[in-house]
Motif scaffolding. Structure first.
Motif, PDB file in Angstrom:
ATOM      1  N   LYS A   1      14.898 136.419 -23.421  1.00 37.37           N
ATOM      2  CA  LYS A   1      14.647 135.670 -22.124  1.00 37.37           C
ATOM      3  C   LYS A   1      14.543 136.589 -21.042  1.00 37.37           C
ATOM      4  O   LYS A   1      14.203 136.430 -19.863  1.00 37.37           O
ATOM      5  CB  LYS A   1      15.790 134.696 -22.027  1.00 37.37           C
ATOM      6  N   THR A   2      15.319 137.848 -21.228  1.00 40.30           N
ATOM      7  CA  THR A   2      15.482 138.794 -20.176  1.00 40.30           C
ATOM      8  C   THR A   2      14.589 139.662 -20.007  1.00 40.30           C
ATOM      9  O   THR A   2      14.107 140.405 -19.250  1.00 40.30           O
ATOM     10  CB  THR A   2      16.685 139.813 -20.332  1.00 40.30           C
ATOM     11  N   GLY A   3      13.439 139.807 -21.206  1.00 40.04           N
ATOM     12  CA  GLY A   3      12.345 140.467 -21.262  1.00 40.04           C
ATOM     13  C   GLY A   3      12.512 141.758 -21.899  1.00 40.04           C
ATOM     14  O   GLY A   3      11.453 142.641 -22.300  1.00 40.04           O
ATOM     15  N   LYS A   4      13.730 141.867 -22.470  1.00 42.95           N
ATOM     16  CA  LYS A   4      14.102 143.054 -23.429  1.00 42.95           C
ATOM     17  C   LYS A   4      13.547 143.017 -24.740  1.00 42.95           C
ATOM     18  O   LYS A   4      13.636 141.749 -25.476  1.00 42.95           O
ATOM     19  CB  LYS A   4      15.604 143.441 -23.486  1.00 42.95           C
ATOM     20  N   VAL A   5      13.064 144.024 -25.562  1.00 44.31           N
ATOM     21  CA  VAL A   5      12.846 143.947 -26.884  1.00 44.31           C
ATOM     22  C   VAL A   5      13.951 144.104 -27.677  1.00 44.31           C
ATOM     23  O   VAL A   5      14.717 144.942 -27.598  1.00 44.31           O
ATOM     24  CB  VAL A   5      11.679 145.215 -27.129  1.00 44.31           C
ATOM     25  N   ASP A   6      14.111 143.154 -28.715  1.00 41.52           N
ATOM     26  CA  ASP A   6      15.065 143.158 -29.447  1.00 41.52           C
ATOM     27  C   ASP A   6      14.771 142.621 -30.984  1.00 41.52           C
ATOM     28  O   ASP A   6      13.740 142.326 -31.277  1.00 41.52           O
ATOM     29  CB  ASP A   6      16.278 141.933 -29.036  1.00 41.52           C
ATOM     30  N   SER A   7      15.627 143.121 -32.008  1.00 47.06           N
ATOM     31  CA  SER A   7      15.459 142.474 -33.373  1.00 47.06           C
ATOM     32  C   SER A   7      14.129 143.263 -34.022  1.00 47.06           C
ATOM     33  O   SER A   7      13.549 142.509 -34.594  1.00 47.06           O
ATOM     34  CB  SER A   7      15.263 140.959 -33.534  1.00 47.06           C
ATOM     35  N   VAL A   8      14.206 144.370 -33.781  1.00 42.97           N
ATOM     36  CA  VAL A   8      12.971 145.039 -34.266  1.00 42.97           C
ATOM     37  C   VAL A   8      13.094 145.468 -35.690  1.00 42.97           C
ATOM     38  O   VAL A   8      14.055 145.828 -36.229  1.00 42.97           O
ATOM     39  CB  VAL A   8      12.759 146.658 -33.742  1.00 42.97           C
TER      40      VAL A   8
ATOM     41  N   TRP B   1       9.335 143.524 -21.218  1.00 45.60           N
ATOM     42  CA  TRP B   1       7.925 142.530 -21.005  1.00 45.60           C
ATOM     43  C   TRP B   1       8.437 141.340 -19.924  1.00 45.60           C
ATOM     44  O   TRP B   1       9.586 141.415 -19.684  1.00 45.60           O
ATOM     45  CB  TRP B   1       7.565 142.135 -22.430  1.00 45.60           C
ATOM     46  N   THR B   2       7.237 140.638 -19.695  1.00 44.08           N
ATOM     47  CA  THR B   2       7.379 139.675 -19.080  1.00 44.08           C
ATOM     48  C   THR B   2       7.838 138.563 -19.993  1.00 44.08           C
ATOM     49  O   THR B   2       7.125 138.214 -20.922  1.00 44.08           O
ATOM     50  CB  THR B   2       6.075 139.008 -18.293  1.00 44.08           C
ATOM     51  N   PRO B   3       8.960 137.805 -19.839  1.00 47.51           N
ATOM     52  CA  PRO B   3       9.617 136.758 -20.880  1.00 47.51           C
ATOM     53  C   PRO B   3       8.589 135.515 -20.860  1.00 47.51           C
ATOM     54  O   PRO B   3       7.734 135.359 -19.977  1.00 47.51           O
ATOM     55  CB  PRO B   3      10.779 136.444 -20.363  1.00 47.51           C
ATOM     56  N   GLY B   4       8.518 135.301 -22.142  1.00 52.57           N
ATOM     57  CA  GLY B   4       7.675 133.794 -22.131  1.00 52.57           C
ATOM     58  C   GLY B   4       8.332 132.685 -21.599  1.00 52.57           C
ATOM     59  O   GLY B   4       9.604 132.635 -21.450  1.00 52.57           O
ATOM     60  N   THR B   5       7.439 131.782 -21.049  1.00 56.85           N
ATOM     61  CA  THR B   5       8.105 130.472 -20.497  1.00 56.85           C
ATOM     62  C   THR B   5       7.547 129.181 -21.052  1.00 56.85           C
ATOM     63  O   THR B   5       6.670 129.078 -21.520  1.00 56.85           O
ATOM     64  CB  THR B   5       7.740 130.497 -19.104  1.00 56.85           C
ATOM     65  N   GLN B   6       8.400 128.338 -21.145  1.00 58.61           N
ATOM     66  CA  GLN B   6       8.183 126.814 -21.818  1.00 58.61           C
ATOM     67  C   GLN B   6       8.931 125.821 -20.726  1.00 58.61           C
ATOM     68  O   GLN B   6      10.186 125.806 -20.744  1.00 58.61           O
ATOM     69  CB  GLN B   6       8.662 126.823 -23.177  1.00 58.61           C
ATOM     70  N   ARG B   7       8.128 125.120 -20.233  1.00 60.15           N
ATOM     71  CA  ARG B   7       8.629 124.044 -19.202  1.00 60.15           C
ATOM     72  C   ARG B   7       9.256 124.789 -18.249  1.00 60.15           C
ATOM     73  O   ARG B   7      10.486 124.156 -17.868  1.00 60.15           O
ATOM     74  CB  ARG B   7       9.508 122.924 -20.134  1.00 60.15           C
ATOM     75  N   GLY B   8       8.950 125.840 -17.740  1.00 65.93           N
ATOM     76  CA  GLY B   8       9.716 126.505 -16.468  1.00 65.93           C
ATOM     77  C   GLY B   8      10.782 127.268 -16.743  1.00 65.93           C
ATOM     78  O   GLY B   8      11.327 127.766 -15.989  1.00 65.93           O
ATOM     79  N   GLN B   9      11.087 127.359 -18.245  1.00 69.05           N
ATOM     80  CA  GLN B   9      12.356 127.896 -18.619  1.00 69.05           C
ATOM     81  C   GLN B   9      12.092 129.109 -19.450  1.00 69.05           C
ATOM     82  O   GLN B   9      10.962 129.129 -20.065  1.00 69.05           O
ATOM     83  CB  GLN B   9      13.272 127.225 -19.548  1.00 69.05           C
ATOM     84  N   ASN B  10      12.574 130.474 -19.006  1.00 70.39           N
ATOM     85  CA  ASN B  10      12.324 131.598 -20.128  1.00 70.39           C
ATOM     86  C   ASN B  10      12.866 131.295 -21.369  1.00 70.39           C
ATOM     87  O   ASN B  10      13.698 130.836 -21.665  1.00 70.39           O
ATOM     88  CB  ASN B  10      13.305 132.953 -19.256  1.00 70.39           C
ATOM     89  N   VAL B  11      11.864 131.721 -22.402  1.00 74.01           N
ATOM     90  CA  VAL B  11      12.313 131.398 -23.828  1.00 74.01           C
ATOM     91  C   VAL B  11      12.237 133.035 -24.527  1.00 74.01           C
ATOM     92  O   VAL B  11      11.617 133.658 -24.167  1.00 74.01           O
ATOM     93  CB  VAL B  11      11.542 130.399 -24.305  1.00 74.01           C
ATOM     94  N   ASN B  12      12.707 132.928 -25.700  1.00 72.83           N
ATOM     95  CA  ASN B  12      12.567 134.137 -26.676  1.00 72.83           C
ATOM     96  C   ASN B  12      11.232 133.872 -27.305  1.00 72.83           C
ATOM     97  O   ASN B  12      10.882 132.761 -27.793  1.00 72.83           O
ATOM     98  CB  ASN B  12      13.600 134.138 -27.553  1.00 72.83           C
TER      99      ASN B  12
END
Length: 65
Positions: free
Chosen positions: A11-18, A42-53
């Motif tokens: 959600k923060t844009g950081k790359v994780d769980s590689v 990265w620019t985080p994904g959004t769904q219904r106006g909320q940032n999501v993983n």
């Protein structure tokens, strides 16, 4: 060869769980993992106006010479 790397953009844009999903050679797998971990945020994904993983699988091609 082609190495497939799975990772999550948080959600923060950081790359994780590689992790390597399909590898070629341990050295190439480690290099692909290192490259993905060193990517800028990265620019985080959004769904219904909320940032999501968001999960991605990225193919990385190596040309050995």
């Amino acid at each position: 060869g082609k190495v497939y790397v799975r990772f999550v953009v948080m959600k923060t844009g950081k790359v994780d769980s590689v992790e390597v999903k399909r590898g070629v050679d341990p050295l190439l797998d480690a290099e692909a993992k290192r490259v993905v971990k060193s990517m800028p945020e990265w620019t985080p994904g959004t769904q219904r106006g909320q940032n999501v993983n968001v999960e991605f699988v990225l193919p990385i091609s190596f040309a050995l010479k």
